[in-house]
Design a protein around this motif. Structure first.
Motif, PDB file in Angstrom:
ATOM      1  N   MET A   1     -18.411   4.577   5.741  1.00  0.00           N
ATOM      2  CA  MET A   1     -16.975   4.735   5.945  1.00  0.00           C
ATOM      3  C   MET A   1     -16.230   3.504   5.436  1.00  0.00           C
ATOM      4  N   GLY A   2     -15.034   3.729   4.867  1.00  0.00           N
ATOM      5  CA  GLY A   2     -14.266   2.608   4.352  1.00  0.00           C
ATOM      6  C   GLY A   2     -12.987   2.401   5.123  1.00  0.00           C
ATOM      7  N   ARG A   3     -12.581   1.163   5.245  1.00  0.00           N
ATOM      8  CA  ARG A   3     -11.323   0.841   5.912  1.00  0.00           C
ATOM      9  C   ARG A   3     -10.174   0.952   4.925  1.00  0.00           C
ATOM     10  N   LEU A   4      -9.017   1.281   5.482  1.00  0.00           N
ATOM     11  CA  LEU A   4      -7.809   1.349   4.668  1.00  0.00           C
ATOM     12  C   LEU A   4      -7.163  -0.038   4.671  1.00  0.00           C
ATOM     13  N   THR A   5      -7.554  -0.855   3.736  1.00  0.00           N
ATOM     14  CA  THR A   5      -7.055  -2.226   3.649  1.00  0.00           C
ATOM     15  C   THR A   5      -5.885  -2.301   2.666  1.00  0.00           C
ATOM     16  N   PRO A   6      -5.107  -3.371   2.720  1.00  0.00           N
ATOM     17  CA  PRO A   6      -4.038  -3.532   1.723  1.00  0.00           C
ATOM     18  C   PRO A   6      -4.566  -3.493   0.292  1.00  0.00           C
ATOM     19  N   GLU A   7      -5.787  -3.994   0.082  1.00  0.00           N
ATOM     20  CA  GLU A   7      -6.376  -3.982  -1.257  1.00  0.00           C
ATOM     21  C   GLU A   7      -6.663  -2.551  -1.725  1.00  0.00           C
ATOM     22  N   VAL A   8      -7.150  -1.702  -0.795  1.00  0.00           N
ATOM     23  CA  VAL A   8      -7.404  -0.299  -1.140  1.00  0.00           C
ATOM     24  C   VAL A   8      -6.096   0.402  -1.499  1.00  0.00           C
ATOM     25  N   ILE A   9      -5.061   0.127  -0.726  1.00  0.00           N
ATOM     26  CA  ILE A   9      -3.758   0.738  -1.003  1.00  0.00           C
ATOM     27  C   ILE A   9      -3.228   0.307  -2.365  1.00  0.00           C
ATOM     28  N   GLU A  10      -3.358  -0.963  -2.665  1.00  0.00           N
ATOM     29  CA  GLU A  10      -2.860  -1.485  -3.940  1.00  0.00           C
ATOM     30  C   GLU A  10      -3.603  -0.875  -5.134  1.00  0.00           C
ATOM     31  N   ALA A  11      -4.890  -0.602  -4.937  1.00  0.00           N
ATOM     32  CA  ALA A  11      -5.710  -0.069  -6.030  1.00  0.00           C
ATOM     33  C   ALA A  11      -5.608   1.448  -6.176  1.00  0.00           C
ATOM     34  N   ALA A  12      -5.024   2.125  -5.174  1.00  0.00           N
ATOM     35  CA  ALA A  12      -4.966   3.590  -5.177  1.00  0.00           C
ATOM     36  C   ALA A  12      -4.013   4.112  -6.242  1.00  0.00           C
ATOM     37  N   ALA A  13      -4.261   5.347  -6.655  1.00  0.00           N
ATOM     38  CA  ALA A  13      -3.415   5.982  -7.668  1.00  0.00           C
ATOM     39  C   ALA A  13      -2.009   6.224  -7.135  1.00  0.00           C
ATOM     40  N   GLN A  14      -1.028   5.936  -7.946  1.00  0.00           N
ATOM     41  CA  GLN A  14       0.376   6.129  -7.599  1.00  0.00           C
ATOM     42  C   GLN A  14       1.059   6.824  -8.770  1.00  0.00           C
ATOM     43  N   TYR A  15       1.827   7.897  -8.485  1.00  0.00           N
ATOM     44  CA  TYR A  15       2.419   8.645  -9.586  1.00  0.00           C
ATOM     45  C   TYR A  15       3.569   9.524  -9.084  1.00  0.00           C
ATOM     46  N   LEU A  16       4.330  10.030 -10.031  1.00  0.00           N
ATOM     47  CA  LEU A  16       5.386  10.983  -9.724  1.00  0.00           C
ATOM     48  C   LEU A  16       4.775  12.381  -9.746  1.00  0.00           C
ATOM     49  N   ASN A  17       4.783  13.056  -8.597  1.00  0.00           N
ATOM     50  CA  ASN A  17       4.115  14.356  -8.518  1.00  0.00           C
ATOM     51  C   ASN A  17       4.989  15.475  -9.094  1.00  0.00           C
ATOM     52  N   PRO A  18       4.451  16.701  -9.202  1.00  0.00           N
ATOM     53  CA  PRO A  18       5.187  17.806  -9.847  1.00  0.00           C
ATOM     54  C   PRO A  18       6.513  18.170  -9.194  1.00  0.00           C
ATOM     55  N   VAL A  19       6.703  17.822  -7.907  1.00  0.00           N
ATOM     56  CA  VAL A  19       7.989  18.152  -7.268  1.00  0.00           C
ATOM     57  C   VAL A  19       8.946  16.964  -7.291  1.00  0.00           C
ATOM     58  N   GLY A  20       8.599  15.943  -8.079  1.00  0.00           N
ATOM     59  CA  GLY A  20       9.508  14.817  -8.271  1.00  0.00           C
ATOM     60  C   GLY A  20       9.446  13.770  -7.187  1.00  0.00           C
ATOM     61  N   GLN A  21       8.377  13.750  -6.366  1.00  0.00           N
ATOM     62  CA  GLN A  21       8.230  12.739  -5.328  1.00  0.00           C
ATOM     63  C   GLN A  21       7.237  11.668  -5.769  1.00  0.00           C
ATOM     64  N   TYR A  22       7.510  10.434  -5.375  1.00  0.00           N
ATOM     65  CA  TYR A  22       6.614   9.331  -5.688  1.00  0.00           C
ATOM     66  C   TYR A  22       5.455   9.374  -4.688  1.00  0.00           C
ATOM     67  N   GLU A  23       4.232   9.569  -5.163  1.00  0.00           N
ATOM     68  CA  GLU A  23       3.076   9.859  -4.312  1.00  0.00           C
ATOM     69  C   GLU A  23       2.008   8.774  -4.394  1.00  0.00           C
ATOM     70  N   LEU A  24       1.397   8.486  -3.235  1.00  0.00           N
ATOM     71  CA  LEU A  24       0.249   7.583  -3.130  1.00  0.00           C
ATOM     72  C   LEU A  24      -0.969   8.422  -2.778  1.00  0.00           C
ATOM     73  N   SER A  25      -1.997   8.352  -3.585  1.00  0.00           N
ATOM     74  CA  SER A  25      -3.202   9.156  -3.353  1.00  0.00           C
ATOM     75  C   SER A  25      -4.280   8.310  -2.683  1.00  0.00           C
ATOM     76  N   LEU A  26      -4.627   8.686  -1.447  1.00  0.00           N
ATOM     77  CA  LEU A  26      -5.704   8.025  -0.687  1.00  0.00           C
ATOM     78  C   LEU A  26      -6.780   9.053  -0.359  1.00  0.00           C
ATOM     79  N   ARG A  27      -7.057   9.948  -1.276  1.00  0.00           N
ATOM     80  CA  ARG A  27      -8.049  11.003  -1.089  1.00  0.00           C
ATOM     81  C   ARG A  27      -9.467  10.451  -1.218  1.00  0.00           C
ATOM     82  N   ASP A  28     -10.386  11.156  -0.514  1.00  0.00           N
ATOM     83  CA  ASP A  28     -11.837  10.977  -0.728  1.00  0.00           C
ATOM     84  C   ASP A  28     -12.316   9.539  -0.506  1.00  0.00           C
ATOM     85  N   LEU A  29     -11.752   8.853   0.482  1.00  0.00           N
ATOM     86  CA  LEU A  29     -12.140   7.462   0.738  1.00  0.00           C
ATOM     87  C   LEU A  29     -12.897   7.296   2.053  1.00  0.00           C
TER      88      LEU A  29
END
Length: 262
Positions: A1-29
């Motif tokens: 199991m992995g902890r949700l650290t600031p480093e994990v958040i910073e490294a996670a994928a970030q993008y504009l999703n199809p409905v125009g929202q800015y999204e942070l992906s923390l899937r499968d961690l």
């Protein structure tokens, strides 16, 4: 199991999703606990926690920009209180395939005022009787539940069902106030017997006693009894030099002793 650290958040994928929202992906961690989201600096409209190991929906800092949470395929069984204080503008909550067992497990969501789209598909609660009507009643601003639009007919049915249940609970509560007390009637009878009610003859006797009273206190006491329509009990009468009226049986045994002595 992995902890949700600031480093994990910073490294996670970030993008504009199809409905125009800015999204942070923390899937499968394999994240077990939501934490350190302050590191997002409230930049995201959507956070995706799909396919993790979360057990409870909590751990949010104040994120007023957050509108959508994807939480499918976790093990969430509990929801924290007061989420509206941290994610007040949440609009969409997807909790598919978690472990919510009872309808009351989702009651805490009622405090989030803008919830319009939720899904509890493949949770145990989705198999319970009146599940859909319960959720509609709990979240009055809801527009879709489990990806199905809520109809006006469903809203009316939910309102009718839970208004009736609320009325039944109120009636039961009212009935519960009339608690049965063993021997209650006997106690009332004894109390009534201990506080005799006066006849006109008794009233005349008390008036006469007031005229012959030797202290202001005694006058006040007798006046109070006269206004209340009560006779002093036998102990009070003896203490003040008065004998109680004879009972009918005593009058039959002593026919010459029918007058109260003052």
């Amino acid at each position: 199991m992995g902890r949700l650290t600031p480093e994990v958040i910073e490294a996670a994928a970030q993008y504009l999703n199809p409905v125009g929202q800015y999204e942070l992906s923390l899937r499968d961690l394999k994240i077990p606990v939501i934490e350190n989201l302050g590191a997002t600096l409230n930049q995201f409209d959507t956070i995706d926690f799909t396919n993790n190991d979360l057990r409870k929906l909590d751990g949010f800092p104040f994120l007023p920009k957050l509108k959508t949470l994807y939480l499918a395929n976790n093990r969430i069984a509990r929801i924290a209180d007061n989420l509206q204080e941290y994610i007040p503008n949440l609009d969409t909550l997807m909790l598919n395939n978690n472990t919510l067992q009872e309808l009351s497990d989702i009651d805490q969501l009622s405090t989030i005022p803008k919830l319009a789209h939720v899904s509890f598909a493949r949770n145990p609660i989705a198999m319970l009787k009146d599940y859909r009507l319960y959720v509609i009643h709990l979240l009055p601003n809801l527009r879709t539940l489990d990806y199905n639009r809520i109809t006006q007919k469903e809203r009316e049915a939910a309102s009718k069902l839970y208004k009736t249940k609320s009325g039944d609970k109120a009636n039961k509560k009212k009935k519960g106030t009339n608690t049965f007390v063993p021997g209650g009637d006997l106690i009332k009878q004894q109390q009534q017997q201990q506080t005799p009610r006066m006849t006109k003859k008794d009233a005349d006797t008390i008036k006469k006693a007031i005229l012959e009273a030797k202290s202001f206190e005694e006058v006040e006491r007798l006046n109070a009894l006269l206004q209340a329509g009560q006779m002093p009990n036998s102990n009070e009468q003896h203490q003040n030099g008065h004998k109680p009226n004879n009972t009918p049986m005593e009058q039959e045994q002593h026919p010459g002793n029918n007058m109260m002595e003052i």
